[in-house]
Design a protein around this motif. Structure first.
Motif, PDB file in Angstrom:
ATOM      1  N   PHE A  31      23.592  74.471  82.196  1.00  0.00           N
ATOM      2  CA  PHE A  31      22.846  76.204  82.019  1.00  0.00           C
ATOM      3  C   PHE A  31      21.803  76.038  80.959  1.00  0.00           C
ATOM      4  N   LYS A  32      21.936  75.326  79.917  1.00  0.00           N
ATOM      5  CA  LYS A  32      20.961  75.173  78.953  1.00  0.00           C
ATOM      6  C   LYS A  32      19.672  74.527  79.248  1.00  0.00           C
ATOM      7  N   LEU A  33      19.934  73.714  80.411  1.00  0.00           N
ATOM      8  CA  LEU A  33      18.551  73.065  80.882  1.00  0.00           C
ATOM      9  C   LEU A  33      17.664  74.159  81.624  1.00  0.00           C
ATOM     10  N   LEU A  34      18.277  75.146  82.232  1.00  0.00           N
ATOM     11  CA  LEU A  34      17.713  76.318  82.960  1.00  0.00           C
ATOM     12  C   LEU A  34      17.274  77.490  82.121  1.00  0.00           C
ATOM     13  N   LEU A  35      17.755  77.512  80.820  1.00  0.00           N
ATOM     14  CA  LEU A  35      17.281  78.735  80.232  1.00  0.00           C
ATOM     15  C   LEU A  35      15.902  78.329  79.868  1.00  0.00           C
ATOM     16  N   PRO A  36      14.967  79.594  79.831  1.00  0.00           N
ATOM     17  CA  PRO A  36      13.718  79.516  79.887  1.00  0.00           C
ATOM     18  C   PRO A  36      13.084  79.255  78.299  1.00  0.00           C
ATOM     19  N   THR A  37      13.654  80.131  77.362  1.00  0.00           N
ATOM     20  CA  THR A  37      13.131  80.237  75.982  1.00  0.00           C
ATOM     21  C   THR A  37      14.180  79.365  74.968  1.00  0.00           C
ATOM     22  N   THR A  38      13.454  78.868  73.824  1.00  0.00           N
ATOM     23  CA  THR A  38      14.026  78.421  72.808  1.00  0.00           C
ATOM     24  C   THR A  38      15.119  79.212  72.295  1.00  0.00           C
ATOM     25  N   ARG A  39      14.994  80.435  72.237  1.00  0.00           N
ATOM     26  CA  ARG A  39      16.224  81.462  71.627  1.00  0.00           C
ATOM     27  C   ARG A  39      17.338  81.487  72.545  1.00  0.00           C
ATOM     28  N   HIS A  40      17.107  81.557  73.842  1.00  0.00           N
ATOM     29  CA  HIS A  40      18.313  81.457  74.622  1.00  0.00           C
ATOM     30  C   HIS A  40      19.007  80.088  74.685  1.00  0.00           C
ATOM     31  N   LYS A  41      18.036  79.008  74.667  1.00  0.00           N
ATOM     32  CA  LYS A  41      18.986  77.508  74.218  1.00  0.00           C
ATOM     33  C   LYS A  41      19.631  77.616  73.003  1.00  0.00           C
ATOM     34  N   ALA A  42      19.162  78.371  72.141  1.00  0.00           N
ATOM     35  CA  ALA A  42      19.838  78.190  70.812  1.00  0.00           C
ATOM     36  C   ALA A  42      21.229  78.981  70.969  1.00  0.00           C
ATOM     37  N   LYS A  43      21.149  80.082  71.799  1.00  0.00           N
ATOM     38  CA  LYS A  43      22.384  80.686  72.158  1.00  0.00           C
ATOM     39  C   LYS A  43      23.577  79.795  73.040  1.00  0.00           C
ATOM     40  N   ALA A  44      22.930  79.167  73.757  1.00  0.00           N
ATOM     41  CA  ALA A  44      23.909  78.051  74.674  1.00  0.00           C
ATOM     42  C   ALA A  44      24.501  77.246  73.467  1.00  0.00           C
ATOM     43  N   THR A  45      23.757  76.603  72.491  1.00  0.00           N
ATOM     44  CA  THR A  45      24.256  75.661  71.497  1.00  0.00           C
ATOM     45  C   THR A  45      25.222  76.519  70.691  1.00  0.00           C
ATOM     46  N   GLU A  46      25.093  77.767  70.249  1.00  0.00           N
ATOM     47  CA  GLU A  46      26.347  78.280  69.585  1.00  0.00           C
ATOM     48  C   GLU A  46      27.462  78.643  70.371  1.00  0.00           C
ATOM     49  N   VAL A  47      27.190  78.914  71.592  1.00  0.00           N
ATOM     50  CA  VAL A  47      28.619  79.003  72.433  1.00  0.00           C
ATOM     51  C   VAL A  47      29.184  77.443  72.420  1.00  0.00           C
ATOM     52  N   CYS A 163      15.528  67.192  64.527  1.00  0.00           N
ATOM     53  CA  CYS A 163      16.316  68.007  63.632  1.00  0.00           C
ATOM     54  C   CYS A 163      15.288  69.205  63.427  1.00  0.00           C
ATOM     55  N   ALA A 164      14.371  69.403  63.822  1.00  0.00           N
ATOM     56  CA  ALA A 164      13.573  70.736  63.790  1.00  0.00           C
ATOM     57  C   ALA A 164      14.270  72.138  63.991  1.00  0.00           C
ATOM     58  N   LYS A 165      15.168  71.641  65.125  1.00  0.00           N
ATOM     59  CA  LYS A 165      15.884  73.011  65.779  1.00  0.00           C
ATOM     60  C   LYS A 165      16.905  73.345  64.843  1.00  0.00           C
ATOM     61  N   PHE A 166      17.417  72.549  63.596  1.00  0.00           N
ATOM     62  CA  PHE A 166      18.288  73.086  62.569  1.00  0.00           C
ATOM     63  C   PHE A 166      17.770  74.141  61.603  1.00  0.00           C
ATOM     64  N   LYS A 167      16.405  74.170  61.651  1.00  0.00           N
ATOM     65  CA  LYS A 167      15.810  75.150  60.498  1.00  0.00           C
ATOM     66  C   LYS A 167      16.265  76.425  60.662  1.00  0.00           C
ATOM     67  N   HIS A 168      16.645  76.981  61.767  1.00  0.00           N
ATOM     68  CA  HIS A 168      17.089  78.309  61.959  1.00  0.00           C
ATOM     69  C   HIS A 168      18.459  78.328  62.185  1.00  0.00           C
ATOM     70  N   THR A 169      19.159  77.232  62.454  1.00  0.00           N
ATOM     71  CA  THR A 169      20.623  77.388  62.568  1.00  0.00           C
ATOM     72  C   THR A 169      21.364  76.634  61.533  1.00  0.00           C
ATOM     73  N   PRO A 170      22.322  77.153  60.953  1.00  0.00           N
ATOM     74  CA  PRO A 170      23.127  76.502  59.864  1.00  0.00           C
ATOM     75  C   PRO A 170      23.888  75.142  60.329  1.00  0.00           C
ATOM     76  N   THR A 171      23.890  74.243  59.489  1.00  0.00           N
ATOM     77  CA  THR A 171      24.275  72.940  60.312  1.00  0.00           C
ATOM     78  C   THR A 171      24.751  72.055  59.188  1.00  0.00           C
ATOM     79  N   THR A 172      26.063  71.207  59.629  1.00  0.00           N
ATOM     80  CA  THR A 172      26.460  70.225  58.609  1.00  0.00           C
ATOM     81  C   THR A 172      26.396  68.832  59.255  1.00  0.00           C
ATOM     82  N   VAL A 173      25.584  67.901  58.748  1.00  0.00           N
ATOM     83  CA  VAL A 173      25.532  66.683  59.052  1.00  0.00           C
ATOM     84  C   VAL A 173      26.384  65.554  58.527  1.00  0.00           C
TER      85      VAL A 173
END
Length: 292
Positions: A31-47, A163-173
């Motif tokens: 589903f993430k591959l088909l999502l159009p925007t970065t914001r929607h992809k971030a929501k998929a990652t959250e799920v 790693c640029a996508k982590f700037k707006h999403t709390p992350t533990t590495v």
């Protein structure tokens, strides 16, 4: 006989839980591959992260059915799920992953592991890790860079973009600094001077800090011990024999001691290795106290 029946039960349900959660994450990846925007992809990652949390919670519940564990956890009370962290730890067995998830799943963001680029193309695993936004990196060997000097710095640049996508999403590495699981045989071969640890490898953690250092709020230094199940903790927990788990958490600052150009600044490289050596020496002394 009972212990082996417990072992079969635990292995079956842990594998079943892992398979179901992996399939769910792979479906999310499609589903993430088909999502159009970065914001929607971030929501998929959250799920997908919530599915990983579910995997950790169910595994903890399965293993708690037959293990009467005394948990001795100290430190890290001020950590929160909205922070950015680098977590370093000693590495004893596969049990460590379960323990870290049990201790931290409700205290910090779900962990991300730096993965080799080749894993991206492994069926199911690569897609699941991609859906979880785990960063894939391509490391060039020293010999390769000597032959191809124009490639110098490109691996780090690629990782930073990942790693640029982590700037707006709390992350533990997560980084296992020793690079491999501890055994007495490896300890004898390492000749590092530690009693309970292997020689820390500074390159891996320095690489992580070079890629994301400015994003981390703190370094979480975790010390794990299984004082009554030291030989085979993973087998013991699957057989219902785990009796005590000790976790010590120390929060270290991200300051000038750990931020710098490790790969081109030799004085900084020596300083960083000295800093990591001190952290590891204190960890070894702490483990000595725990095992006493």
């Amino acid at each position: 006989m009972l212990a082996y029946l417990i072992f079969i039960f635990n292995v079956f349900f842990v594998i079943l839980n892992s398979a179901l959660c992996s399939i769910a994450i792979c479906v999310l990846a499609l589903f993430k591959l088909l999502l159009p925007t970065t914001r929607h992809k971030a929501k998929a990652t959250e799920v997908a992260n919530k599915v990983m949390w579910l995997w950790a919670t169910v595994n903890a519940g399965i293993l708690a059915l037959f293990n009467s564990v005394e948990w001795d956890v100290q430190g890290g009370e001020k950590l929160n799920k909205d922070g950015w962290y680098l977590l370093i730890s000693n590495h004893l067995s596969w049990t460590d992953i379960v323990v870290l998830c049990c201790v931290f799943k409700d205290r910090i963001p779900m962990p991300k592991f730096f993965l080799k680029q080749q894993l991206l193309y492994v069926p199911f695993i690569g897609m699941a890790c991609w859906a979880l936004d785990m960063p894939f990196m391509r490391r060039y060997s020293r010999e390769y860079l000597i032959r191809n000097p124009h490639k110098r710095g490109q691996d780090l640049a690629t990782t930073r973009r990942s790693c640029a996508k982590f700037k707006h999403t709390p992350t533990t590495v997560v980084n296992y600094v020793e690079g491999t699981r501890f055994t007495q045989e490896k300890l004898c071969k390492s000749r590092a001077g530690y009693q309970h640890l292997l020689q820390p490898k500074s390159g891996g953690i320095a690489y992580t800090l070079a890629a994301m250092g400015e994003q981390f709020e703190s370094i979480i230094d975790v010390t794990l011990a299984y004082p009554e199940n030291r030989d085979k903790p993973f087998k013991d927990i699957l057989m219902g024999r785990m009796s005590k788990i000790v976790v010590r958490v120390k929060v270290l600052p991200v300051d000038e001691q750990v931020l710098g150009d490790y790969f081109n600044d030799k004085p900084y490289k020596r300083q960083f290795q000295h800093w990591l050596g001190n952290v590891w020496q204190e960890k070894d002394q702490l483990l000595q106290q725990i095992h006493k």
